[in-house]
Design a protein around this motif. Structure first.
Motif, PDB file in Angstrom:
ATOM      1  N   GLY A 152     -13.671  37.653 -27.586  1.00 52.35           N
ATOM      2  CA  GLY A 152     -12.493  36.811 -27.708  1.00 52.35           C
ATOM      3  C   GLY A 152     -11.208  37.388 -27.153  1.00 52.35           C
ATOM      4  N   VAL A 153     -11.289  38.505 -26.439  1.00 47.86           N
ATOM      5  CA  VAL A 153     -10.092  39.076 -25.809  1.00 47.86           C
ATOM      6  C   VAL A 153      -9.738  38.222 -24.600  1.00 47.86           C
ATOM      7  CG1 VAL A 153      -9.107  41.110 -24.682  1.00 47.86           C
ATOM      8  CG2 VAL A 153     -10.639  41.390 -26.645  1.00 47.86           C
ATOM      9  N   ASP A 154      -8.475  37.873 -24.463  1.00 46.89           N
ATOM     10  CA  ASP A 154      -8.005  36.997 -23.396  1.00 46.89           C
ATOM     11  C   ASP A 154      -7.892  37.765 -22.075  1.00 46.89           C
ATOM     12  OD1 ASP A 154      -6.988  34.804 -22.035  1.00 46.89           O
ATOM     13  OD2 ASP A 154      -4.934  35.167 -22.700  1.00 46.89           O
ATOM     14  N   LEU A 155      -9.025  37.932 -21.426  1.00 49.30           N
ATOM     15  CA  LEU A 155      -9.085  38.559 -20.111  1.00 49.30           C
ATOM     16  C   LEU A 155      -9.580  37.525 -19.121  1.00 49.30           C
ATOM     17  CD1 LEU A 155     -10.881  41.968 -20.868  1.00 49.30           C
ATOM     18  CD2 LEU A 155      -8.461  41.632 -20.361  1.00 49.30           C
ATOM     19  N   GLY A 156      -9.124  37.627 -17.897  1.00 55.52           N
ATOM     20  CA  GLY A 156      -9.582  36.746 -16.841  1.00 55.52           C
ATOM     21  C   GLY A 156      -9.718  37.510 -15.540  1.00 55.52           C
ATOM     22  N   LYS A 157     -10.069  36.826 -14.506  1.00 53.03           N
ATOM     23  CA  LYS A 157     -10.255  37.456 -13.203  1.00 53.03           C
ATOM     24  C   LYS A 157      -9.010  38.225 -12.750  1.00 53.03           C
ATOM     25  CE  LYS A 157     -12.813  36.458  -9.086  1.00 53.03           C
ATOM     26  NZ  LYS A 157     -13.386  35.377  -8.273  1.00 53.03           N
ATOM     27  N   PRO A 158      -7.791  37.709 -13.013  1.00 53.87           N
ATOM     28  CA  PRO A 158      -6.615  38.500 -12.627  1.00 53.87           C
ATOM     29  C   PRO A 158      -6.569  39.876 -13.304  1.00 53.87           C
ATOM     30  CG  PRO A 158      -5.979  36.228 -13.014  1.00 53.87           C
ATOM     31  CD  PRO A 158      -7.410  36.367 -13.478  1.00 53.87           C
ATOM     32  N   ASP A 159      -7.132  40.008 -14.512  1.00 55.82           N
ATOM     33  CA  ASP A 159      -7.188  41.308 -15.172  1.00 55.82           C
ATOM     34  C   ASP A 159      -8.193  42.229 -14.486  1.00 55.82           C
ATOM     35  OD1 ASP A 159      -5.409  40.882 -17.583  1.00 55.82           O
ATOM     36  OD2 ASP A 159      -6.830  39.225 -17.828  1.00 55.82           O
ATOM     37  N   PHE A 160      -9.283  41.656 -13.998  1.00 59.20           N
ATOM     38  CA  PHE A 160     -10.291  42.440 -13.300  1.00 59.20           C
ATOM     39  C   PHE A 160      -9.767  42.924 -11.948  1.00 59.20           C
ATOM     40  CE2 PHE A 160     -14.251  43.486 -11.214  1.00 59.20           C
ATOM     41  CZ  PHE A 160     -15.000  44.034 -12.243  1.00 59.20           C
ATOM     42  N   LEU A 161      -8.916  42.115 -11.348  1.00 57.23           N
ATOM     43  CA  LEU A 161      -8.369  42.435 -10.018  1.00 57.23           C
ATOM     44  C   LEU A 161      -6.878  42.758 -10.075  1.00 57.23           C
ATOM     45  CD1 LEU A 161     -10.159  39.631  -7.962  1.00 57.23           C
ATOM     46  CD2 LEU A 161     -10.807  42.043  -8.139  1.00 57.23           C
ATOM     47  N   GLN A 162      -6.382  43.188 -11.222  1.00 63.08           N
ATOM     48  CA  GLN A 162      -4.939  43.356 -11.376  1.00 63.08           C
ATOM     49  C   GLN A 162      -4.345  44.393 -10.431  1.00 63.08           C
ATOM     50  OE1 GLN A 162      -4.753  44.540 -15.564  1.00 63.08           O
ATOM     51  NE2 GLN A 162      -3.114  45.889 -15.011  1.00 63.08           N
ATOM     52  N   HIS A 163      -5.138  45.297  -9.908  1.00 63.36           N
ATOM     53  CA  HIS A 163      -4.634  46.275  -8.948  1.00 63.36           C
ATOM     54  C   HIS A 163      -4.098  45.608  -7.681  1.00 63.36           C
ATOM     55  CE1 HIS A 163      -8.825  45.581  -7.850  1.00 63.36           C
ATOM     56  NE2 HIS A 163      -8.467  45.880  -6.603  1.00 63.36           N
ATOM     57  N   LEU A 164      -4.479  44.359  -7.437  1.00 69.20           N
ATOM     58  CA  LEU A 164      -3.986  43.649  -6.253  1.00 69.20           C
ATOM     59  C   LEU A 164      -2.573  43.101  -6.438  1.00 69.20           C
ATOM     60  CD1 LEU A 164      -7.181  41.612  -5.294  1.00 69.20           C
ATOM     61  CD2 LEU A 164      -6.313  43.701  -4.211  1.00 69.20           C
ATOM     62  N   GLY A 165      -2.152  42.981  -7.687  1.00 71.10           N
ATOM     63  CA  GLY A 165      -0.854  42.359  -7.962  1.00 71.10           C
ATOM     64  C   GLY A 165      -0.943  40.857  -7.806  1.00 71.10           C
ATOM     65  N   ARG A 166       0.198  40.226  -7.895  1.00 72.36           N
ATOM     66  CA  ARG A 166       0.239  38.762  -7.766  1.00 72.36           C
ATOM     67  C   ARG A 166       0.014  38.383  -6.299  1.00 72.36           C
ATOM     68  NH1 ARG A 166       1.845  35.650 -11.602  1.00 72.36           N
ATOM     69  NH2 ARG A 166       2.871  34.153 -10.250  1.00 72.36           N
ATOM     70  N   PRO A 167      -0.729  37.300  -6.056  1.00 71.23           N
ATOM     71  CA  PRO A 167      -0.922  36.845  -4.680  1.00 71.23           C
ATOM     72  C   PRO A 167       0.414  36.416  -4.071  1.00 71.23           C
ATOM     73  CG  PRO A 167      -2.307  35.591  -6.198  1.00 71.23           C
ATOM     74  CD  PRO A 167      -1.428  36.468  -7.011  1.00 71.23           C
ATOM     75  N   GLU A 168       0.523  36.548  -2.796  1.00 71.90           N
ATOM     76  CA  GLU A 168       1.739  36.131  -2.091  1.00 71.90           C
ATOM     77  C   GLU A 168       1.475  34.860  -1.304  1.00 71.90           C
ATOM     78  OE1 GLU A 168       1.893  38.549   1.986  1.00 71.90           O
ATOM     79  OE2 GLU A 168       1.781  39.870   0.233  1.00 71.90           O
ATOM     80  N   ALA A 169       2.514  34.124  -1.054  1.00 68.48           N
ATOM     81  CA  ALA A 169       2.394  32.903  -0.257  1.00 68.48           C
ATOM     82  C   ALA A 169       2.115  33.308   1.190  1.00 68.48           C
ATOM     83  CB  ALA A 169       3.674  32.099  -0.330  1.00 68.48           C
ATOM     84  N   ILE A 170       1.152  32.646   1.779  1.00 64.24           N
ATOM     85  CA  ILE A 170       0.785  32.922   3.159  1.00 64.24           C
ATOM     86  C   ILE A 170       0.904  31.614   3.922  1.00 64.24           C
ATOM     87  CG2 ILE A 170      -1.021  33.697   4.734  1.00 64.24           C
ATOM     88  CD1 ILE A 170      -2.074  35.453   2.460  1.00 64.24           C
ATOM     89  N   ALA A 171       1.784  31.581   4.895  1.00 70.03           N
ATOM     90  CA  ALA A 171       2.026  30.360   5.671  1.00 70.03           C
ATOM     91  C   ALA A 171       0.901  30.155   6.666  1.00 70.03           C
ATOM     92  CB  ALA A 171       3.363  30.469   6.399  1.00 70.03           C
ATOM     93  N   GLY A 172       0.608  28.874   6.876  1.00 65.82           N
ATOM     94  CA  GLY A 172      -0.229  28.378   7.903  1.00 65.82           C
ATOM     95  C   GLY A 172      -1.528  28.909   8.117  1.00 65.82           C
TER      96      GLY A 172
END
Length: 172
Positions: A152-172
């Motif tokens: 029941g711990v609130d973990l998700g894929k972002p926690d597994f990949l947290q070393h990547l940081g937040r995704p950035e917007a990529i144009a086009g």
């Protein structure tokens, strides 16, 4: 630029162990520690503490075997989140201490694993890393993640990949 054994191992272990360490913070906020440290996915599987210990062992032993050096001894005595965090920290510090130059020739270095029952495997370093060390490490990391999720711990894929940081917007 060539892709080295060091690049395929050290950052992978460091990132995943750093992520795993952070999972313990979320776990501590969610459930009583004593319940989670002994949690397991199935009765015949080892508990959370052992999954962290085995991930640690997999990372430090892989780096040591590939560099042809001794891995630091870390007895499997952790029973608390604080001790598991410390184990992650000590493992990360060891992995960081293995200079890339120490892995020169590691792809061809023979690695022999001998199990207590007399069986084992013989690899060159590249096969050891890709066919045994990384899969074994991630088996234990994913199992630790799954134990926490199942509890029941609130973990998700972002926690597994947290070393990547937040995704950035990529144009086009």
């Amino acid at each position: 630029m060539t892709f080295s054994i060091h690049a395929a191992s050290a950052p992978v272990f460091i990132n995943a162990l750093t992520n795993m360490r952070a999972w313990l913070d979320k776990a501590a906020a969610a459930k009583p520690e004593g319940v989670l440290t002994e949690a397991r996915l199935a009765p015949d599987m080892l508990p959370l503490t052992a999954q962290f210990q085995m991930a640690s062992d997999s990372a430090k032993n892989a780096m040591a075997r590939l560099a042809g050096i001794e891995a630091p001894a870390m007895p499997d005595t952790e029973t608390s989140f604080a001790e598991l965090r410390d184990r992650c920290d000590r493992t990360i510090a060891f992995v960081r201490s293995v200079d890339a130059a120490a892995l020169t020739g590691a792809a061809e270095r023979e690695v022999v694993l001998k199990f207590p029952n007399g069986t084992g495997y013989r690899f060159d370093g590249a096969a050891y890393l890709t066919e045994f060390a990384l899969p074994n490490f991630f088996f234990h990391a994913v199992t630790a993640y799954a134990i926490l999720r199942a509890a029941g711990v609130d973990l998700g894929k972002p926690d597994f990949l947290q070393h990547l940081g937040r995704p950035e917007a990529i144009a086009g």
